[in-house]
Design a protein around this motif. Structure first.
Motif, PDB file in Angstrom:
ATOM      1  N   ASP A 148       0.843  -1.184   0.000  1.00  0.00           N
ATOM      2  CA  ASP A 148       0.000   0.000   0.000  1.00  0.00           C
ATOM      3  C   ASP A 148       0.886   1.245   0.000  1.00  0.00           C
ATOM      4  N   TRP A 149       0.248   2.418   0.076  1.00  0.00           N
ATOM      5  CA  TRP A 149       0.985   3.680   0.039  1.00  0.00           C
ATOM      6  C   TRP A 149       2.043   3.730   1.147  1.00  0.00           C
ATOM      7  N   THR A 150       1.657   3.361   2.354  1.00  0.00           N
ATOM      8  CA  THR A 150       2.604   3.379   3.478  1.00  0.00           C
ATOM      9  C   THR A 150       3.739   2.399   3.257  1.00  0.00           C
ATOM     10  N   GLY A 151       3.412   1.199   2.767  1.00  0.00           N
ATOM     11  CA  GLY A 151       4.436   0.193   2.508  1.00  0.00           C
ATOM     12  C   GLY A 151       5.431   0.622   1.445  1.00  0.00           C
ATOM     13  N   LEU A 152       4.941   1.275   0.405  1.00  0.00           N
ATOM     14  CA  LEU A 152       5.827   1.767  -0.648  1.00  0.00           C
ATOM     15  C   LEU A 152       6.816   2.784  -0.088  1.00  0.00           C
ATOM     16  N   LEU A 153       6.310   3.750   0.673  1.00  0.00           N
ATOM     17  CA  LEU A 153       7.177   4.807   1.201  1.00  0.00           C
ATOM     18  C   LEU A 153       8.165   4.253   2.213  1.00  0.00           C
ATOM     19  N   GLN A 154       7.704   3.358   3.092  1.00  0.00           N
ATOM     20  CA  GLN A 154       8.611   2.770   4.084  1.00  0.00           C
ATOM     21  C   GLN A 154       9.718   1.973   3.409  1.00  0.00           C
ATOM     22  N   THR A 155       9.342   1.237   2.374  1.00  0.00           N
ATOM     23  CA  THR A 155      10.333   0.424   1.661  1.00  0.00           C
ATOM     24  C   THR A 155      11.370   1.302   0.978  1.00  0.00           C
ATOM     25  N   ILE A 156      10.903   2.327   0.288  1.00  0.00           N
ATOM     26  CA  ILE A 156      11.819   3.211  -0.436  1.00  0.00           C
ATOM     27  C   ILE A 156      12.807   3.860   0.526  1.00  0.00           C
ATOM     28  N   ARG A 157      12.311   4.319   1.669  1.00  0.00           N
ATOM     29  CA  ARG A 157      13.208   4.933   2.655  1.00  0.00           C
ATOM     30  C   ARG A 157      14.203   3.910   3.205  1.00  0.00           C
ATOM     31  N   ALA A 158      13.738   2.659   3.408  1.00  0.00           N
ATOM     32  CA  ALA A 158      14.608   1.625   3.973  1.00  0.00           C
ATOM     33  C   ALA A 158      15.743   1.246   3.028  1.00  0.00           C
ATOM     34  N   THR A 159      15.536   1.408   1.734  1.00  0.00           N
ATOM     35  CA  THR A 159      16.601   1.070   0.781  1.00  0.00           C
ATOM     36  C   THR A 159      17.748   2.067   0.826  1.00  0.00           C
ATOM     37  N   GLY A 160      17.471   3.308   1.270  1.00  0.00           N
ATOM     38  CA  GLY A 160      18.486   4.348   1.239  1.00  0.00           C
ATOM     39  C   GLY A 160      18.883   4.746  -0.163  1.00  0.00           C
ATOM     40  N   ALA A 161      18.046   4.405  -1.140  1.00  0.00           N
ATOM     41  CA  ALA A 161      18.391   4.631  -2.552  1.00  0.00           C
ATOM     42  C   ALA A 161      18.595   6.111  -2.867  1.00  0.00           C
ATOM     43  N   GLU A 162      19.586   6.374  -3.693  1.00  0.00           N
ATOM     44  CA  GLU A 162      19.861   7.734  -4.155  1.00  0.00           C
ATOM     45  C   GLU A 162      18.965   8.113  -5.331  1.00  0.00           C
ATOM     46  N   LYS A 163      18.379   7.103  -5.975  1.00  0.00           N
ATOM     47  CA  LYS A 163      17.481   7.347  -7.110  1.00  0.00           C
ATOM     48  C   LYS A 163      16.435   6.237  -7.132  1.00  0.00           C
ATOM     49  N   VAL A 164      15.189   6.618  -7.432  1.00  0.00           N
ATOM     50  CA  VAL A 164      14.093   5.662  -7.492  1.00  0.00           C
ATOM     51  C   VAL A 164      13.415   5.761  -8.853  1.00  0.00           C
ATOM     52  N   PHE A 165      13.161   4.626  -9.461  1.00  0.00           N
ATOM     53  CA  PHE A 165      12.364   4.552 -10.684  1.00  0.00           C
ATOM     54  C   PHE A 165      11.025   3.911 -10.335  1.00  0.00           C
ATOM     55  N   HIS A 188       4.792   0.680 -13.358  1.00  0.00           N
ATOM     56  CA  HIS A 188       3.439   0.103 -13.373  1.00  0.00           C
ATOM     57  C   HIS A 188       2.563   0.422 -12.167  1.00  0.00           C
ATOM     58  N   GLY A 189       1.740   1.428 -12.368  1.00  0.00           N
ATOM     59  CA  GLY A 189       0.794   1.840 -11.342  1.00  0.00           C
ATOM     60  C   GLY A 189       0.616   3.344 -11.371  1.00  0.00           C
ATOM     61  N   PHE A 190       0.410   3.909 -10.190  1.00  0.00           N
ATOM     62  CA  PHE A 190       0.255   5.359 -10.079  1.00  0.00           C
ATOM     63  C   PHE A 190       1.648   5.979  -9.989  1.00  0.00           C
ATOM     64  N   THR A 191       2.384   5.830 -11.063  1.00  0.00           N
ATOM     65  CA  THR A 191       3.806   6.199 -11.087  1.00  0.00           C
ATOM     66  C   THR A 191       4.040   7.689 -10.894  1.00  0.00           C
ATOM     67  N   SER A 192       3.265   8.518 -11.584  1.00  0.00           N
ATOM     68  CA  SER A 192       3.519   9.959 -11.538  1.00  0.00           C
ATOM     69  C   SER A 192       3.250  10.531 -10.156  1.00  0.00           C
ATOM     70  N   VAL A 193       2.201  10.030  -9.476  1.00  0.00           N
ATOM     71  CA  VAL A 193       1.892  10.507  -8.128  1.00  0.00           C
ATOM     72  C   VAL A 193       3.023  10.148  -7.166  1.00  0.00           C
ATOM     73  N   LEU A 194       3.458   8.902  -7.227  1.00  0.00           N
ATOM     74  CA  LEU A 194       4.520   8.455  -6.327  1.00  0.00           C
ATOM     75  C   LEU A 194       5.813   9.210  -6.610  1.00  0.00           C
ATOM     76  N   ALA A 195       6.191   9.324  -7.884  1.00  0.00           N
ATOM     77  CA  ALA A 195       7.437  10.010  -8.233  1.00  0.00           C
ATOM     78  C   ALA A 195       7.410  11.474  -7.797  1.00  0.00           C
ATOM     79  N   ARG A 196       6.274  12.134  -7.992  1.00  0.00           N
ATOM     80  CA  ARG A 196       6.172  13.537  -7.591  1.00  0.00           C
ATOM     81  C   ARG A 196       6.301  13.682  -6.076  1.00  0.00           C
ATOM     82  N   TYR A 197       5.664  12.794  -5.324  1.00  0.00           N
ATOM     83  CA  TYR A 197       5.762  12.832  -3.868  1.00  0.00           C
ATOM     84  C   TYR A 197       7.226  12.652  -3.422  1.00  0.00           C
ATOM     85  N   LEU A 198       7.913  11.692  -4.033  1.00  0.00           N
ATOM     86  CA  LEU A 198       9.311  11.446  -3.671  1.00  0.00           C
ATOM     87  C   LEU A 198      10.173  12.662  -3.976  1.00  0.00           C
TER      88      LEU A 198
END
Length: 337
Positions: A282-299, A302-312
């Motif tokens: 879900d939305w919370t799981g996506l954000l928690q996962t992305i933060r846990a990776t420590g990634a310098e860049k996220v791609f 498939h899905g609500f890509t533009s909303v997620l990318a803009r938020y990040l």
């Protein structure tokens, strides 16, 4: 300037140093597969590499004759100039994230994933990396899942209500992944489980591979209707509103999908009940996962890509939208998530 570990091509996500594709949507010489759903595991590649748990499922979907190699969790596989390993994605049995390291740079392709442990699909493992490729099927703030235990309590209460009303309980669930999750988590009810052939075939393969799933009974034209009374039928989405299903009347139809989180989707699916149980984060799981990776860049794919990318981006995490051919499993998008 160092070449990217993974690139996005017309054929799929490609590793130049290793000469392989991850979940290619066109035939490739070497295909690395995250999981056995048909939008990620496609027929026609010369050689497949996946988790050991996914091997029998790929053979079920693509044919026994395919050339396929299975690797263990965390096992490093060297392909050309790349090092590759599989790590639990929690999406379904055998599903994996693919970690690829080249020249000290690590990228992770998530495939599809969920962060709540469903008991049968394996516990999701966040991975530290420089670049993270994430799905975003439910990349909107409205999608926030209730705990699985609460949803299964709702399903059991619904079944009891149907029994009291003299109605047959039918759950609609994707035949590979969601159906096994339901069976595993409802086994304690003591109910008999009657299933459509598409679910039965996958179930038999998994039982043969040693998975601790309850027995199921295949529904045939000769199955007495009275045998199913006060028990549970599980059907794939493709059988909804079909002659096959209508013969069970009177029945109550429950749809198991993350899309049921949106009010009105249950009615639109001609269902009596909707259970927002998803095999995606879900939305919370996506954000928690992305933060846990420590990634310098996220791609985001498939899905609500533009909303997620803009938020990040607004939260100082460089992000970019990538178009892929994922997200079109053979059963309707309203019910396979």
């Amino acid at each position: 300037m160092q070449q990217p570990v993974l690139t996005f091509t017309e054929g799929g996500i490609y590793c130049p140093a290793g000469g392989f594709y991850i979940d290619p949507w066109k035939p490739a010489d070497r295909a690395v597969i995250t999981h056995a759903h048909s939008d990620h595991a496609r027929w026609g590649s010369r050689h497949y590499l996946c988790t050991r748990d996914s091997v029998p499922l790929l053979q079920l979907r693509l044919g026994k004759e395919i050339s396929v190699q299975g690797a263990g969790w965390g096992e490093t596989v060297k392909i050309g100039g790349a090092e590759l390993s599989f790590h639990p994605a929690g999406h379904m049995i055998g599903s994996a994230q693919v970690k690829v390291t080249v020249g000290g740079q690590t990228w992770v392709a998530s495939g599809d994933y969920k962060t709540e442990n469903d008991g049968i699909s394996g516990a999701f493992e966040p991975l530290r990396c420089h670049t993270f490729i994430t799905e975003s099927t439910f990349g909107l703030p409205i999608y926030r899942w209730r705990p699985q235990t609460a949803i299964f309590n709702d399903i059991e209460a619904w079944m009891r209500e149907n029994e009291a009303a003299g109605k047959q309980s039918i759950l609609v669930a994707y035949s590979l992944g969601k159906a096994q999750r339901l069976l595993y988590n409802l086994a304690h009810t003591g109910k008999r489980f009657f299933v459509h052939g598409a679910i039965y075939n996958a179930h038999e393969v998994l039982l043969g591979a040693g998975w601790p799933l309850p027995p199921v009974e295949l529904i045939t034209p000769d199955t007495p209707k009275n045998d199913m009374k006060n028990h549970l039928i599980i059907s794939p989405p493709s059988a909804s509103d079909s002659a096959w299903m209508k013969k069970f009347a009177p029945y109550s139809l429950g749809v198991c999908s993350g899309w049921m989180q949106v009010r009105g989707n249950t009615r639109r699916m001609n269902a009596d009940a909707g259970f927002a149980i998803s095999d995606h984060a879900d939305w919370t799981g996506l954000l928690q996962t992305i933060r846990a990776t420590g990634a310098e860049k996220v791609f985001a794919t498939h899905g609500f890509t533009s909303v997620l990318a803009r938020y990040l981006e607004e939260n100082d995490i460089p992000a970019e939208v990538v178009r892929t051919a994922y997200g079109g499993e053979e059963e309707t998008t309203e019910t396979n998530a």
